[in-house]
Design an enzyme around this catalytic site. Sequence first.
Site, PDB file in Angstrom:
ATOM      1  N   GLU A  90       0.542   3.034   6.736  1.00  0.00           N
ATOM      2  CA  GLU A  90      -0.057   1.868   7.021  1.00  0.00           C
ATOM      3  C   GLU A  90       1.136   0.852   7.722  1.00  0.00           C
ATOM      4  O   GLU A  90       0.744   0.164   8.650  1.00  0.00           O
ATOM      5  CB  GLU A  90      -0.909   1.008   6.308  1.00  0.00           C
ATOM      6  CG  GLU A  90      -2.059   1.999   5.543  1.00  0.00           C
ATOM      7  CD  GLU A  90      -3.204   2.076   6.418  1.00  0.00           C
ATOM      8  OE1 GLU A  90      -3.253   1.549   7.492  1.00  0.00           O
ATOM      9  OE2 GLU A  90      -4.066   2.665   5.938  1.00  0.00           O
ATOM     10  N   HIS A 102       1.709   5.040  -2.417  1.00  0.00           N
ATOM     11  CA  HIS A 102       0.609   5.965  -2.001  1.00  0.00           C
ATOM     12  C   HIS A 102       0.108   6.622  -3.009  1.00  0.00           C
ATOM     13  O   HIS A 102       0.813   6.871  -4.210  1.00  0.00           O
ATOM     14  CB  HIS A 102       1.255   6.914  -1.115  1.00  0.00           C
ATOM     15  CG  HIS A 102       0.406   7.448  -0.075  1.00  0.00           C
ATOM     16  ND1 HIS A 102      -0.401   8.746  -0.532  1.00  0.00           N
ATOM     17  CD2 HIS A 102      -0.363   7.222   1.066  1.00  0.00           C
ATOM     18  CE1 HIS A 102      -1.189   9.006   0.369  1.00  0.00           C
ATOM     19  NE2 HIS A 102      -1.176   8.099   1.256  1.00  0.00           N
TER      20      HIS A 102
HETATM   21  C1  LIG Z   1      -1.754   2.590  -1.979  1.00  0.00           C
HETATM   22  C2  LIG Z   1      -2.067   2.161  -3.442  1.00  0.00           C
HETATM   23  C3  LIG Z   1      -3.317   1.656  -3.417  1.00  0.00           C
HETATM   24  C4  LIG Z   1      -1.654   3.263  -4.133  1.00  0.00           C
HETATM   25  O1  LIG Z   1      -1.955   2.915  -5.504  1.00  0.00           O
HETATM   26  P1  LIG Z   1      -1.602   3.793  -6.754  1.00  0.00           P
HETATM   27  O2  LIG Z   1      -0.604   4.798  -6.529  1.00  0.00           O
HETATM   28  O3  LIG Z   1      -2.822   4.187  -7.380  1.00  0.00           O
HETATM   29  O4  LIG Z   1      -0.719   2.811  -7.645  1.00  0.00           O
HETATM   30  P2  LIG Z   1      -1.326   2.051  -8.763  1.00  0.00           P
HETATM   31  O5  LIG Z   1      -2.556   1.078  -8.224  1.00  0.00           O
HETATM   32  O6  LIG Z   1      -1.456   2.782 -10.074  1.00  0.00           O
HETATM   33  O7  LIG Z   1       0.019   1.195  -9.009  1.00  0.00           O
HETATM   34  C5  LIG Z   1       1.124   1.416  -9.800  1.00  0.00           C
HETATM   35  C6  LIG Z   1       2.191   0.512 -10.012  1.00  0.00           C
HETATM   36  O8  LIG Z   1       2.774   0.066  -8.694  1.00  0.00           O
HETATM   37  C7  LIG Z   1       2.423  -1.019  -8.362  1.00  0.00           C
HETATM   38  N1  LIG Z   1       2.460  -1.032  -6.936  1.00  0.00           N
HETATM   39  C8  LIG Z   1       1.812  -0.356  -6.329  1.00  0.00           C
HETATM   40  N2  LIG Z   1       1.981  -0.368  -4.923  1.00  0.00           N
HETATM   41  C9  LIG Z   1       2.605  -1.673  -4.791  1.00  0.00           C
HETATM   42  C10 LIG Z   1       2.820  -2.321  -3.512  1.00  0.00           C
HETATM   43  N3  LIG Z   1       2.394  -1.940  -2.515  1.00  0.00           N
HETATM   44  N4  LIG Z   1       3.248  -3.601  -4.160  1.00  0.00           N
HETATM   45  C11 LIG Z   1       3.835  -4.095  -5.239  1.00  0.00           C
HETATM   46  N5  LIG Z   1       3.776  -3.379  -6.197  1.00  0.00           N
HETATM   47  C12 LIG Z   1       2.964  -1.977  -6.040  1.00  0.00           C
HETATM   48  C13 LIG Z   1       1.304  -1.622  -9.052  1.00  0.00           C
HETATM   49  O9  LIG Z   1       1.406  -3.038  -9.395  1.00  0.00           O
HETATM   50  C14 LIG Z   1       1.389  -0.869 -10.321  1.00  0.00           C
HETATM   51  O10 LIG Z   1       2.204  -1.618 -11.102  1.00  0.00           O
HETATM   52  P3  LIG Z   1       2.100  -1.643 -12.779  1.00  0.00           P
HETATM   53  O11 LIG Z   1       2.071  -0.291 -13.131  1.00  0.00           O
HETATM   54  O12 LIG Z   1       3.277  -2.385 -13.213  1.00  0.00           O
HETATM   55  O13 LIG Z   1       0.653  -2.315 -12.831  1.00  0.00           O
HETATM   56  C15 LIG Z   1      -1.024   0.792  -3.713  1.00  0.00           C
HETATM   57  O14 LIG Z   1       0.123   1.318  -3.693  1.00  0.00           O
HETATM   58  C16 LIG Z   1      -1.101  -0.280  -2.977  1.00  0.00           C
HETATM   59  O15 LIG Z   1      -2.241  -1.136  -3.105  1.00  0.00           O
HETATM   60  N6  LIG Z   1      -0.436  -0.502  -1.992  1.00  0.00           N
HETATM   61  C17 LIG Z   1      -0.621  -1.663  -0.962  1.00  0.00           C
HETATM   62  C18 LIG Z   1      -1.891  -1.540  -0.090  1.00  0.00           C
HETATM   63  C19 LIG Z   1      -1.639  -0.582   1.246  1.00  0.00           C
HETATM   64  O16 LIG Z   1      -0.487  -0.265   1.462  1.00  0.00           O
HETATM   65  N7  LIG Z   1      -2.518   0.381   1.429  1.00  0.00           N
HETATM   66  C20 LIG Z   1      -2.380   1.350   2.079  1.00  0.00           C
HETATM   67  C21 LIG Z   1      -2.560   2.663   1.605  1.00  0.00           C
HETATM   68  S1  LIG Z   1      -2.484   4.130   2.477  1.00  0.00           S
END
Ligand SMILES: CC(C)(COP(=O)(O)OP(=O)(O)OC[C@H]1O[C@@H](n2cnc3c(N)ncnc32)[C@H](O)[C@@H]1OP(=O)(O)O)[C@@H](O)C(=O)NCCC(=O)NCCS
Length: 496
Positions: free
Chosen positions: A441, A388
């Site tokens: 989600e 998140h």
């Molecule tokens: C929700 C989300 C967009 C938040 O993103 P964020 O806090 O900006 O996290 P980042 O995009 O900066 O990712 C940070 C690290 O964690 C990893 N990561 C984050 N969510 C992940 C997931 N669901 N599965 C695997 N790895 C994940 C990323 O690959 C990244 O790794 P890296 O630093 O080695 O590249 C992200 O966690 C995600 O894409 N989740 C899956 C989709 C989802 O559930 N969406 C609903 C949101 S309510």
Amino acid sequence: MELHLRDLMTPDPLTVAPTDTLATAAEAMRRRDVSSAVVLRDGAVVGILTERDLTRAAAAGAPAATTLVARWMTADPVTLPPNSEITTALERMLERNVRHLPVCAAGSLVGTVSLRQLVRAASLRRVDPWAPGTAKGLENVTVAETRISHIDATGGRLIYAGHDAVRLARERSFEDVWHLLLTGELPPDDGFARRVAALRGVPLDAAALRVLAGADGGMMSKLESALAATGAAWALTPWYEREVSEVEEEALRLAAVVPSLVAALWRLGRGLEPVAPDPSLGHAANYLWMLHGRRPTAAQVMAAERYLVLTAEHGMNASTFTARVIASTGADAAAALVGAAGALSGPLHGGAPSLVLDMLDEIATIERAGAWIARAIADGRRIMGFGHRVYRTEDPRAACLRATAEEIDAPRAGLARAVEREALAQLRAAKPDRVLATNVEFWSAVALEGAGIPRELFTPTFAVARTVGWTAHLLEQVRDNRLIRPAASYVGPSPA
Ligand SMILES: CC(C)(COP(=O)(O)OP(=O)(O)OC[C@H]1O[C@@H](n2cnc3c(N)ncnc32)[C@H](O)[C@@H]1OP(=O)(O)O)[C@@H](O)C(=O)NCCC(=O)NCCS
């Protein structure tokens, strides 16, 4: 792209010696039409003499013909190399209260810049040259004060107007929470619920609905069109310079019809007739009734209602911000909701829960969960429903919906539990320095499925809930409005 001193310095600056007289220096400055001269001794910068120094000397009665530059120059001026950024130069000049700065490379003078030159260049690039850099995605930028909700990212709590959202989901109806978000108070009785129940009639005529429902697009684009058509059908006008009470009424009516529009569009799209709302049912139960035309079970209503409460509001998310931006222009309430629904339709915002079900479909059995997650992580794919942007703990809504899915014995609660266990363990091992917990989600998908809501309606159902948050924010904006108009950092070329 940052501008550097070499891009705007005046090369070949005027130089004088410390032993020159003020008269000689003034005459040289007049001839070159410059307002400063760099003072060099043996090729090294030892001072700078400006028009301001000449004025001060004259005011003190110093005879220009005999007074030496060394007496009135600013000694040891700030110098910077040509590759310095203009913001650095501005900061140094303001610190030292100087208006001219010699630019030196390897100890030799190569140019000068004036404060005026720097400010002109900076103002072409930024509204405020001393402001921090561009906040891409507005992350961590506070854009409003609100009394509607608060996300406690480290404590893992979601607060709605002073109340814990999870507790509200367990103890209160959706209408009670709706009233809370709109007014800051829980309702004293069921008067608000009854008022809302009377407002649910579909606002568009059957022919218009049929056209929208028959279009090829997705459910969200149909809902956006229907909301815009509702604004037109009700002849809504910009709220600006109208009574706030009128906008409150319009916002309430709009929010009340969103489930009716979703249900009617969905049914018509499947060749079914819309089902009229039943004012004897609560909002969640009535939504399920209008979707399926049969009485939902108590378990389905509970799951749907908790979902609606938990997703009604969530701070300054993209769709809520969109609603506030549109409201801030004075536009009508329907316009704000159309824009917000558009923002919600994006996969980075409202589109994820159906992807969770797709993943559960693929995994199919508990035995396959571990290997499937391992492969996904090894392939660098994201596991849907985890991680998140804001919470640094488990999303409290996820915990509540997990319990709900289990309480109602949702069809895939067992599989989801196993997938969650595997995902959490493997993500912890793969990314030990990140908090990758379950987000709303993941369990929304399972709970909505348990409530009998089809997958293609997950995002529209999210809109049914979030319309309440959007309208609460719209009204908060209207009550204390200032046009939302941020700045951009110009990175194009300067005019010649
Ligand atoms: C929700 C989300 C967009 C938040 O993103 P964020 O806090 O900006 O996290 P980042 O995009 O900066 O990712 C940070 C690290 O964690 C990893 N990561 C984050 N969510 C992940 C997931 N669901 N599965 C695997 N790895 C994940 C990323 O690959 C990244 O790794 P890296 O630093 O080695 O590249 C992200 O966690 C995600 O894409 N989740 C899956 C989709 C989802 O559930 N969406 C609903 C949101 S309510």
